[in-house]
Design a protein around this motif. Structure first.
Motif, mmCIF file in Angstrom:
data_model
loop_
_atom_site.group_PDB
_atom_site.id
_atom_site.type_symbol
_atom_site.label_atom_id
_atom_site.label_comp_id
_atom_site.label_asym_id
_atom_site.label_seq_id
_atom_site.Cartn_x
_atom_site.Cartn_y
_atom_site.Cartn_z
ATOM 1 N N VAL A 1 0.774 -0.987 -0.089
ATOM 2 C CA VAL A 1 -0.083 0.367 0.219
ATOM 3 C C VAL A 1 1.057 1.583 -0.289
ATOM 4 C CG1 VAL A 1 -2.070 1.482 1.328
ATOM 5 C CG2 VAL A 1 -2.215 -1.191 1.283
ATOM 6 N N LEU A 2 1.997 1.533 0.887
ATOM 7 C CA LEU A 2 2.365 2.583 1.487
ATOM 8 C C LEU A 2 3.371 2.737 -0.498
ATOM 9 C CD1 LEU A 2 3.814 1.141 4.634
ATOM 10 C CD2 LEU A 2 1.967 3.691 3.555
ATOM 11 N N PHE A 3 3.994 1.648 -0.788
ATOM 12 C CA PHE A 3 4.976 1.948 -2.178
ATOM 13 C C PHE A 3 4.163 2.171 -3.570
ATOM 14 C CE2 PHE A 3 8.625 1.602 0.512
ATOM 15 C CZ PHE A 3 10.001 2.386 0.539
ATOM 16 N N THR A 4 3.131 1.218 -3.449
ATOM 17 C CA THR A 4 1.957 2.385 -4.545
ATOM 18 C C THR A 4 1.319 3.030 -4.851
ATOM 19 O OG1 THR A 4 1.528 -0.669 -4.680
ATOM 20 C CG2 THR A 4 0.361 1.168 -5.387
ATOM 21 N N PHE A 5 1.502 3.696 -3.061
ATOM 22 C CA PHE A 5 0.257 4.831 -3.022
ATOM 23 C C PHE A 5 1.751 5.744 -3.674
ATOM 24 C CE2 PHE A 5 0.527 8.747 -0.835
ATOM 25 C CZ PHE A 5 -0.459 9.773 -1.016
ATOM 26 N N ALA A 6 3.176 5.561 -2.415
ATOM 27 C CA ALA A 6 4.759 6.635 -2.959
ATOM 28 C C ALA A 6 4.352 6.289 -4.803
ATOM 29 C CB ALA A 6 5.779 6.092 -3.021
ATOM 30 N N LEU A 7 3.973 5.420 -5.516
ATOM 31 C CA LEU A 7 4.032 5.545 -6.960
ATOM 32 C C LEU A 7 3.629 6.055 -7.554
ATOM 33 C CD1 LEU A 7 5.940 4.332 -9.570
ATOM 34 C CD2 LEU A 7 4.283 2.475 -9.124
ATOM 35 N N VAL A 8 2.505 6.632 -7.309
ATOM 36 C CA VAL A 8 1.373 6.797 -7.713
ATOM 37 C C VAL A 8 1.156 8.102 -7.738
ATOM 38 C CG1 VAL A 8 -0.888 7.094 -8.520
ATOM 39 C CG2 VAL A 8 0.282 5.086 -8.297
ATOM 40 N N TYR A 9 1.351 8.749 -6.447
ATOM 41 C CA TYR A 9 1.565 10.366 -5.989
ATOM 42 C C TYR A 9 2.722 10.812 -6.793
ATOM 43 C CZ TYR A 9 2.420 13.375 -3.017
ATOM 44 O OH TYR A 9 2.641 15.266 -1.858
ATOM 45 N N VAL A 10 3.732 10.139 -7.070
ATOM 46 C CA VAL A 10 5.044 10.716 -7.945
ATOM 47 C C VAL A 10 4.749 11.186 -9.049
ATOM 48 C CG1 VAL A 10 7.220 10.337 -8.346
ATOM 49 C CG2 VAL A 10 6.938 9.889 -6.237
ATOM 50 N N MET A 11 3.940 10.173 -9.426
ATOM 51 C CA MET A 11 3.680 9.984 -10.760
ATOM 52 C C MET A 11 2.814 11.153 -11.564
ATOM 53 S SD MET A 11 1.632 9.207 -13.436
ATOM 54 C CE MET A 11 1.527 8.538 -15.540
ATOM 55 N N LEU A 12 1.763 10.893 -10.760
ATOM 56 C CA LEU A 12 0.739 12.540 -10.591
ATOM 57 C C LEU A 12 1.360 13.459 -10.751
ATOM 58 C CD1 LEU A 12 -2.396 10.903 -9.487
ATOM 59 C CD2 LEU A 12 -2.089 10.798 -11.269
ATOM 60 N N ASN A 13 2.204 13.648 -9.866
ATOM 61 C CA ASN A 13 2.769 14.741 -9.245
ATOM 62 C C ASN A 13 3.523 15.671 -10.462
ATOM 63 O OD1 ASN A 13 2.296 16.408 -6.497
ATOM 64 N ND2 ASN A 13 2.076 14.265 -6.609
ATOM 65 N N VAL A 14 4.776 14.334 -11.195
ATOM 66 C CA VAL A 14 5.895 14.683 -12.098
ATOM 67 C C VAL A 14 5.415 14.698 -13.424
ATOM 68 C CG1 VAL A 14 7.703 14.063 -10.413
ATOM 69 C CG2 VAL A 14 6.751 12.444 -11.740
ATOM 70 N N SER B 1 7.494 -8.186 0.738
ATOM 71 C CA SER B 1 5.939 -8.230 -0.295
ATOM 72 C C SER B 1 7.139 -8.926 -1.383
ATOM 73 C CB SER B 1 5.597 -6.910 0.059
ATOM 74 O OG SER B 1 5.956 -6.215 -0.679
ATOM 75 N N GLY B 2 8.021 -8.655 -1.931
ATOM 76 C CA GLY B 2 8.762 -8.831 -3.262
ATOM 77 C C GLY B 2 8.132 -7.023 -4.167
ATOM 78 N N ALA B 3 7.666 -6.616 -3.048
ATOM 79 C CA ALA B 3 7.797 -4.924 -4.566
ATOM 80 C C ALA B 3 7.236 -5.457 -4.908
ATOM 81 C CB ALA B 3 9.347 -4.453 -3.969
ATOM 82 N N ALA B 4 5.741 -5.776 -5.668
ATOM 83 C CA ALA B 4 5.098 -5.328 -6.921
ATOM 84 C C ALA B 4 4.646 -4.344 -7.313
ATOM 85 C CB ALA B 4 3.945 -6.580 -6.732
ATOM 86 N N PHE B 5 4.186 -3.314 -6.504
ATOM 87 C CA PHE B 5 3.625 -1.970 -6.581
ATOM 88 C C PHE B 5 2.696 -2.005 -7.866
ATOM 89 C CE2 PHE B 5 7.988 -1.150 -4.661
ATOM 90 C CZ PHE B 5 7.593 -1.458 -3.434
ATOM 91 N N ASN B 6 1.670 -2.919 -8.242
ATOM 92 C CA ASN B 6 1.749 -2.645 -9.761
ATOM 93 C C ASN B 6 0.594 -4.436 -9.907
ATOM 94 O OD1 ASN B 6 1.242 -3.579 -12.697
ATOM 95 N ND2 ASN B 6 3.096 -2.240 -13.202
ATOM 96 N N PRO B 7 -0.614 -4.149 -9.892
ATOM 97 C CA PRO B 7 -1.793 -5.354 -9.898
ATOM 98 C C PRO B 7 -0.878 -6.455 -11.649
ATOM 99 C CG PRO B 7 -2.469 -3.555 -9.446
ATOM 100 C CD PRO B 7 -1.001 -2.265 -9.290
ATOM 101 N N ALA B 8 -0.441 -5.638 -12.215
ATOM 102 C CA ALA B 8 0.087 -6.167 -13.527
ATOM 103 C C ALA B 8 1.031 -7.110 -13.241
ATOM 104 C CB ALA B 8 -0.293 -5.063 -14.680
ATOM 105 N N VAL B 9 2.297 -6.198 -12.579
ATOM 106 C CA VAL B 9 2.706 -7.366 -11.721
ATOM 107 C C VAL B 9 2.646 -8.392 -11.250
ATOM 108 C CG1 VAL B 9 5.719 -6.858 -10.398
ATOM 109 C CG2 VAL B 9 4.460 -5.540 -12.442
#
Length: 234
Positions: A119-132, A163-171
């Motif tokens: 949850v935390l790193f998926t949020f971070a990834l999407v949050y960063v993407m939206l901002n940049v 967790s394996g660091a997926a951060f992505n439903p496709a992954v």
């Protein structure tokens, strides 16, 4: 043709992301986090001007909530990403041809902590993407791919052993098909990853109310890349 190009771009980028994740993990390379972050970075740069370079259903969900993508197009993106995940998993298994694959077995506190870091790193990834990559304050910037790729690399290094660091439903779908995740863990990962993407989109709008579109986004406005933001407008 523009829409078809966007969907094909999402298939290509998602395929190479899933393929890189799978081959890196199945071959046991110690540089897996760097490889995964790097391939995401270059694919974002390669396809950002066409599709927005999502390659991640959670990102697409965040962009949808952020109101930069219409629902029919978001559904098409999800389908393209899912297809790429399946193909990526099949090709990875054929190329690596592992003798034995150990599935990540999680229960109790381990499962809870794995879901939390996803949850935390998926949020971070999407949050960063939206901002940049979608903010009006960063038009035509040159750093968005680096920011997105390094977010994934940082997450993989920090919590990959948890967790394996997926951060992505496709992954997640891809590594499940490769045998690296149990089906019930994969389902839980997908649920929390999509929720994290939606929350990131809502948080972005809450912190940037001036980014809220004043009109519905036309169906043809697919991309979230900085190059098209000036054309799309509020």
């Amino acid at each position: 043709m523009h829409k078809h190009a966007a969907y094909i771009t999402e298939i290509i980028g998602t395929f190479f992301l899933v393929f890189t994740v799978g081959t890196s993990v199945l071959t046991g390379t110690p540089l897996a986090p760097l490889a995964i972050g790097a391939v995401l970075m270059v694919m974002v740069y390669a396809g950002g001007h066409v599709s927005g370079g999502h390659y991640n259903p959670s990102v697409t969900t965040g962009v949808l909530v952020r109101r930069k993508l219409a629902l029919p197009d978001a559904i098409a993106y999800w389908v393209a990403q899912a297809v790429a995940a399946v193909v990526g998993a099949v090709v990875t298994r054929w190329v690596v041809n592992p003798r034995n694959v150990a599935s990540l077995q999680l229960s109790g506190r381990e499962l809870f902590t794995a879901l939390l870091v996803e949850v935390l790193f998926t949020f971070a990834l999407v949050y960063v993407m939206l901002n940049v990559a979608t903010s009006k304050t960063n038009p035509n910037n040159s750093f968005y791919g680096l920011a997105i790729g390094f977010t994934v690399a940082a997450g993989a290094i920090a919590v990959g052993r948890i967790s394996g660091a997926a951060f992505n439903p496709a992954v997640t779908v891809g590594v499940w098909l490769m045998g690296l995740l149990t089906w019930y863990t994969a389902v839980l990962y997908i649920v929390v990853q999509l929720l994290a993407g939606a929350v990131a989109g809502a948080v972005f709008l809450a912190l940037n109310p001036d980014e809220l579109p004043a009109r519905p986004v036309p169906e043809e406005e697919l991309t979230t890349a900085p190059a098209s933001d000036q054309q799309a407008g509020p």
